[in-house]
Design a protein around this motif. Structure first.
Motif, PDB file in Angstrom:
ATOM      1  N   LEU A 205       0.808  -1.210   0.000  1.00  7.10           N
ATOM      2  CA  LEU A 205       0.000   0.000   0.000  1.00  7.10           C
ATOM      3  C   LEU A 205       0.847   1.269   0.000  1.00  7.10           C
ATOM      4  O   LEU A 205       0.544   2.232  -0.705  1.00  7.10           O
ATOM      5  CB  LEU A 205      -0.952  -0.005   1.199  1.00  7.10           C
ATOM      6  N   ASP A 206       1.925   1.299   0.791  1.00  8.13           N
ATOM      7  CA  ASP A 206       2.775   2.488   0.821  1.00  8.13           C
ATOM      8  C   ASP A 206       3.415   2.737  -0.537  1.00  8.13           C
ATOM      9  O   ASP A 206       3.533   3.881  -0.986  1.00  8.13           O
ATOM     10  CB  ASP A 206       3.851   2.352   1.898  1.00  8.13           C
ATOM     11  N   PHE A 207       3.830   1.654  -1.209  1.00 12.69           N
ATOM     12  CA  PHE A 207       4.442   1.797  -2.524  1.00 12.69           C
ATOM     13  C   PHE A 207       3.458   2.399  -3.516  1.00 12.69           C
ATOM     14  O   PHE A 207       3.793   3.294  -4.294  1.00 12.69           O
ATOM     15  CB  PHE A 207       4.937   0.441  -3.026  1.00 12.69           C
ATOM     16  N   ILE A 208       2.219   1.928  -3.482  1.00 13.38           N
ATOM     17  CA  ILE A 208       1.208   2.432  -4.403  1.00 13.38           C
ATOM     18  C   ILE A 208       0.872   3.889  -4.082  1.00 13.38           C
ATOM     19  O   ILE A 208       0.730   4.720  -4.979  1.00 13.38           O
ATOM     20  CB  ILE A 208      -0.052   1.551  -4.356  1.00 13.38           C
ATOM     21  N   LYS A 209       0.778   4.222  -2.790  1.00 12.05           N
ATOM     22  CA  LYS A 209       0.440   5.588  -2.399  1.00 12.05           C
ATOM     23  C   LYS A 209       1.494   6.583  -2.880  1.00 12.05           C
ATOM     24  O   LYS A 209       1.170   7.731  -3.221  1.00 12.05           O
ATOM     25  CB  LYS A 209       0.275   5.673  -0.886  1.00 12.05           C
ATOM     26  N   PHE A 217      -4.767   7.796  -0.661  1.00 13.23           N
ATOM     27  CA  PHE A 217      -5.776   7.023  -1.356  1.00 13.23           C
ATOM     28  C   PHE A 217      -7.107   7.778  -1.321  1.00 13.23           C
ATOM     29  O   PHE A 217      -7.323   8.645  -0.466  1.00 13.23           O
ATOM     30  CB  PHE A 217      -5.961   5.650  -0.704  1.00 13.23           C
ATOM     31  N   ALA A 218      -7.983   7.431  -2.224  1.00 13.22           N
ATOM     32  CA  ALA A 218      -9.324   8.023  -2.223  1.00 13.22           C
ATOM     33  C   ALA A 218     -10.145   7.448  -1.084  1.00 13.22           C
ATOM     34  O   ALA A 218      -9.924   6.320  -0.631  1.00 13.22           O
ATOM     35  CB  ALA A 218     -10.020   7.741  -3.550  1.00 13.22           C
ATOM     36  N   PHE A 252      -0.457   2.280 -13.866  1.00 12.99           N
ATOM     37  CA  PHE A 252      -0.286   1.288 -12.816  1.00 12.99           C
ATOM     38  C   PHE A 252       1.074   0.626 -12.963  1.00 12.99           C
ATOM     39  O   PHE A 252       1.391   0.080 -14.006  1.00 12.99           O
ATOM     40  CB  PHE A 252      -1.381   0.217 -12.896  1.00 12.99           C
ATOM     41  N   TYR A 253       1.864   0.681 -11.911  1.00 16.54           N
ATOM     42  CA  TYR A 253       3.158   0.013 -11.896  1.00 16.54           C
ATOM     43  C   TYR A 253       3.309  -0.669 -10.542  1.00 16.54           C
ATOM     44  O   TYR A 253       3.285  -0.005  -9.504  1.00 16.54           O
ATOM     45  CB  TYR A 253       4.292   1.020 -12.111  1.00 16.54           C
ATOM     46  N   TYR A 254       3.443  -1.984 -10.550  1.00 11.19           N
ATOM     47  CA  TYR A 254       3.341  -2.732  -9.300  1.00 11.19           C
ATOM     48  C   TYR A 254       4.658  -3.224  -8.734  1.00 11.19           C
ATOM     49  O   TYR A 254       4.712  -3.625  -7.579  1.00 11.19           O
ATOM     50  CB  TYR A 254       2.376  -3.918  -9.482  1.00 11.19           C
ATOM     51  N   LYS A 255       5.715  -3.224  -9.537  1.00 14.43           N
ATOM     52  CA  LYS A 255       7.027  -3.625  -9.040  1.00 14.43           C
ATOM     53  C   LYS A 255       6.959  -4.938  -8.287  1.00 14.43           C
ATOM     54  O   LYS A 255       7.363  -5.060  -7.114  1.00 14.43           O
ATOM     55  CB  LYS A 255       7.587  -2.524  -8.122  1.00 14.43           C
ATOM     56  N   GLY A 256       6.383  -5.933  -8.941  1.00 10.95           N
ATOM     57  CA  GLY A 256       6.311  -7.263  -8.342  1.00 10.95           C
ATOM     58  C   GLY A 256       5.104  -7.509  -7.455  1.00 10.95           C
ATOM     59  O   GLY A 256       4.966  -8.574  -6.877  1.00 10.95           O
ATOM     60  N   CYS A 257       4.248  -6.521  -7.332  1.00 11.12           N
ATOM     61  CA  CYS A 257       3.044  -6.696  -6.520  1.00 11.12           C
ATOM     62  C   CYS A 257       2.201  -7.814  -7.127  1.00 11.12           C
ATOM     63  O   CYS A 257       1.854  -7.770  -8.289  1.00 11.12           O
ATOM     64  CB  CYS A 257       2.249  -5.398  -6.489  1.00 11.12           C
TER      65      CYS A 257
END
Length: 258
Positions: A205-209, A217-218, A252-257
């Motif tokens: 979650l921190d990575f996405i934020k 986040f919304a 969207f970039y997940y870096k292995g998510c």
């Protein structure tokens, strides 16, 4: 125009919790009579009670949006009890066990469930609610797409991405069909909204934020505010649009998510 004893009436599907609940709360605070429509009728009534506790108007109804008889019964119930159907928010959706399958290993039932609830549900609710709007030559239909519809969903979410992209295209065609009837049809495309349905592990979650320019986040109410605008008279010339509500996160970039 007389909109019945409750003023304008808004149906919000899948509104017992999550984004739909936020949308229902915002619309109720705008003075609309809100129908909390959900397959979980106990949770729907709890949300309706919360809305009424704020001095706003709400009822709860049970609906399985993937079943035409259930949708038809829901729409009839709303009209008979409240006297009008003015706004439809097609929000109902599922994630859970039906996502995170790659294409080769995805059970057919998971694909069907995702398409049936998201895409077919949007079609069925529109099909049965629109005639009431046509009769009064006024209406608002707001569908729930996703940023995934544009960027492509992540690995394992092919059914979700396909369903949401289908909703975006359905919205554009419906806007052409219903525009001459005084009905606008638009969609909102949320980015990440932290609810119990968010299928992302906490460690990501921190990575996405960090990828969201606004820095958070919304909330469900953020999505509700966009819906309330599209439902208003101020949005009467917006038709066939897809409004992204993502804080500026356009990819969207997940870096292995996973």
């Amino acid at each position: 125009m007389d909109y019945g004893p409750y003023g304008r009436v808004a149906i919000v599907t899948g509104s017992a919790k999550g984004i739909g609940k936020g949308e229902a709360m915002v619309l109720a605070r705008q003075g609309l009579a809100v129908v909390v429509a959900d397959i979980d009728v106990t949770a729907a009534e709890k949300t309706a009670e919360e809305i009424r506790a704020e001095g706003c108007q709400a009822i709860s109804v049970s609906v399985d949006v993937s079943n035409s008889n259930s949708v038809k019964e829901m729409v009839n119930t709303v009209y008979n009890e409240l006297g009008s159907i003015d706004i439809l928010v097609n929000n109902a959706g599922i994630v859970g066990r039906h996502v995170t399958y790659d294409i080769v290993n995805m059970p057919e039932e998971s694909w069907d469930a995702m398409i049936d609830v998201h895409l077919k549900g949007t079609f069925l609710c529109t099909k049965f609610a629109a005639p009431y709007m046509i009769k009064q030559n006024w209406g608002r239909i707001i569908n729930t797409s996703s940023l995934h519809a544009r960027t492509g969903a992540r690995h394992g979410f092919s059914s979700y991405g396909a369903a949401k992209a289908g909703i975006t295209q359905f919205t554009r065609v419906a806007a052409k069909e219903f525009g001459p009837e005084g009905i606008t049809v638009n969609s909102v495309a949320p980015g990440y909204v932290v609810t119990t349905a968010l299928p992302i592990k906490n460690e990501y979650l921190d990575f996405i934020k960090e990828q969201i320019p606004i820095g958070r986040f919304a909330t469900a109410e953020d999505i509700g505010n966009a819906v309330a605008f599209l439902a208003s008279n101020q949005a009467e010339y917006i038709n066939g649009a897809n409004i992204e509500v993502n804080g500026g996160r356009v990819e969207f970039y997940y870096k292995g998510c996973p």
